[in-house]
Design an enzyme around this catalytic site. Structure first.
Site, PDB file in Angstrom:
ATOM      1  N   PRO A   9       0.780  -1.240   0.000  1.00 50.23           N
ATOM      2  CA  PRO A   9       0.000   0.000   0.000  1.00 50.23           C
ATOM      3  C   PRO A   9       0.817   1.299   0.000  1.00 50.23           C
ATOM      4  CG  PRO A   9      -0.226  -1.189   2.088  1.00 50.23           C
ATOM      5  CD  PRO A   9       0.459  -2.099   1.136  1.00 50.23           C
ATOM      6  N   ARG A  17       4.979  11.243  -2.128  1.00 50.68           N
ATOM      7  CA  ARG A  17       4.777  10.801  -0.736  1.00 50.68           C
ATOM      8  C   ARG A  17       6.069  10.969   0.071  1.00 50.68           C
ATOM      9  NH1 ARG A  17       4.612   4.543   1.235  1.00 50.68           N
ATOM     10  NH2 ARG A  17       4.111   4.943   3.396  1.00 50.68           N
ATOM     11  N   TYR A  22      11.292   8.966   1.196  1.00 46.68           N
ATOM     12  CA  TYR A  22      11.269   7.991   0.099  1.00 46.68           C
ATOM     13  C   TYR A  22      11.921   8.501  -1.183  1.00 46.68           C
ATOM     14  CZ  TYR A  22       8.038   5.605   3.213  1.00 46.68           C
ATOM     15  OH  TYR A  22       7.488   4.978   4.300  1.00 46.68           O
ATOM     16  N   ALA A  76       3.328  -0.956   4.638  1.00 48.03           N
ATOM     17  CA  ALA A  76       2.845  -1.003   6.029  1.00 48.03           C
ATOM     18  C   ALA A  76       2.427  -2.411   6.461  1.00 48.03           C
ATOM     19  CB  ALA A  76       1.690  -0.027   6.218  1.00 48.03           C
ATOM     20  N   HIS A  79       4.476  -4.597   9.024  1.00 42.61           N
ATOM     21  CA  HIS A  79       4.519  -4.464  10.479  1.00 42.61           C
ATOM     22  C   HIS A  79       3.407  -5.209  11.200  1.00 42.61           C
ATOM     23  CE1 HIS A  79       7.460  -1.624   9.225  1.00 42.61           C
ATOM     24  NE2 HIS A  79       6.566  -0.834   8.635  1.00 42.61           N
ATOM     25  N   ASP A  86       2.004 -15.316   6.109  1.00 37.85           N
ATOM     26  CA  ASP A  86       1.701 -16.724   5.832  1.00 37.85           C
ATOM     27  C   ASP A  86       1.776 -17.011   4.335  1.00 37.85           C
ATOM     28  OD1 ASP A  86       1.415 -17.312   8.494  1.00 37.85           O
ATOM     29  OD2 ASP A  86      -0.782 -17.361   8.484  1.00 37.85           O
ATOM     30  N   HIS A 102      12.919  -2.658   1.376  1.00 34.73           N
ATOM     31  CA  HIS A 102      12.347  -1.376   1.794  1.00 34.73           C
ATOM     32  C   HIS A 102      13.197  -0.252   1.230  1.00 34.73           C
ATOM     33  CE1 HIS A 102       9.623  -3.305   4.606  1.00 34.73           C
ATOM     34  NE2 HIS A 102      10.627  -4.092   4.927  1.00 34.73           N
ATOM     35  N   LEU A 103      12.523   0.822   0.837  1.00 37.47           N
ATOM     36  CA  LEU A 103      13.234   2.008   0.360  1.00 37.47           C
ATOM     37  C   LEU A 103      13.969   2.670   1.523  1.00 37.47           C
ATOM     38  CD1 LEU A 103      10.171   3.101  -1.691  1.00 37.47           C
ATOM     39  CD2 LEU A 103      12.407   2.745  -2.744  1.00 37.47           C
ATOM     40  N   SER A 104      13.230   2.865   2.613  1.00 32.61           N
ATOM     41  CA  SER A 104      13.810   3.484   3.807  1.00 32.61           C
ATOM     42  C   SER A 104      14.351   2.380   4.716  1.00 32.61           C
ATOM     43  CB  SER A 104      12.734   4.279   4.547  1.00 32.61           C
ATOM     44  OG  SER A 104      11.744   3.404   5.089  1.00 32.61           O
ATOM     45  N   ARG A 109      13.443   4.480  12.020  1.00 39.65           N
ATOM     46  CA  ARG A 109      12.243   5.317  12.031  1.00 39.65           C
ATOM     47  C   ARG A 109      11.397   5.043  13.284  1.00 39.65           C
ATOM     48  NH1 ARG A 109       9.487   4.757   6.401  1.00 39.65           N
ATOM     49  NH2 ARG A 109       8.311   6.539   7.220  1.00 39.65           N
ATOM     50  N   ARG A 113       7.676   0.649  13.289  1.00 36.39           N
ATOM     51  CA  ARG A 113       8.285   0.127  12.052  1.00 36.39           C
ATOM     52  C   ARG A 113       9.454  -0.820  12.343  1.00 36.39           C
ATOM     53  NH1 ARG A 113       5.899   3.385   8.035  1.00 36.39           N
ATOM     54  NH2 ARG A 113       5.436   5.470   8.848  1.00 36.39           N
TER      55      ARG A 113
END
Ligand code: DQA
Length: 143
Positions: A9, A17, A22, A76, A79, A86, A102-104, A109, A113
């Site tokens: 998402p 964003r 990012y 997201a 997390h 699964d 992950h980009l970051s 953070r 996270r």
């Protein structure tokens, strides 16, 4: 060799964003760069994004059935989604590789996270290098 690159998402909003976190590369540019490198390595690669947990799970099932390796940025869902975990676990248990990207760097953070429910079933994790997290994953899969 065939790789599915799956994005969770809000990743379609890349570019606008939180660019301080990012970067300014758009989602369309990310797709182009990943596809370019895949072409170079002669990897059959498809990049997808969804905001929908059920759709993401369906794509992971597809990877299991098609015996494809996966590069997954669960966003997201990382997390808290045991359902995505699964489904991702079916990929690695089925003998294919799944790299969580992950980009970051989520560990640098907010506290929420710092937990990934995905990492424990992933083949490996690459975080904090922007688009290069994806490109490094692709290189590792092609090696
Ligand atoms: C992210 C990190 C996650 O914490 C966040 O929810 C995202 C993007 C990343 O690529 O850095 O949506 O997965």
């Amino acid at each position: 060799m065939s790789v599915l690159v799956l994005n969770g998402p809000n990743l379609s909003r890349l570019g606008s964003r939180e660019p301080d976190i990012y970067g300014t590369l758009s989602y369309v540019d990310l797709v182009k760069k990943v596809e370019q490198l895949a072409n170079q390595f002669e990897i059959d690669c498809e990049v997808r994004q969804t905001d929908d947990e059920a759709e993401l799970i369906g794509w992971l099932h597809e990877a299991v059935d098609e015996k494809q390796d996966v590069i997954l940025n669960p966003a997201a869902f990382t997390h808290y989604s045991y359902a995505v975990r699964d489904a991702a676990s079916l990929v690695t248990k089925g003998g294919n590789r799944l790299i969580e990207v992950h980009l970051s760097n989520p560990h640098a953070r907010e506290e929420f996270r710092h937990t990934s429910v995905i990492s424990g079933i992933a083949t490996g994790v690459i975080a904090g290098f922007g688009i290069n997290s994806y490109l490094a994953a692709l290189r590792l899969l092609s090696a």
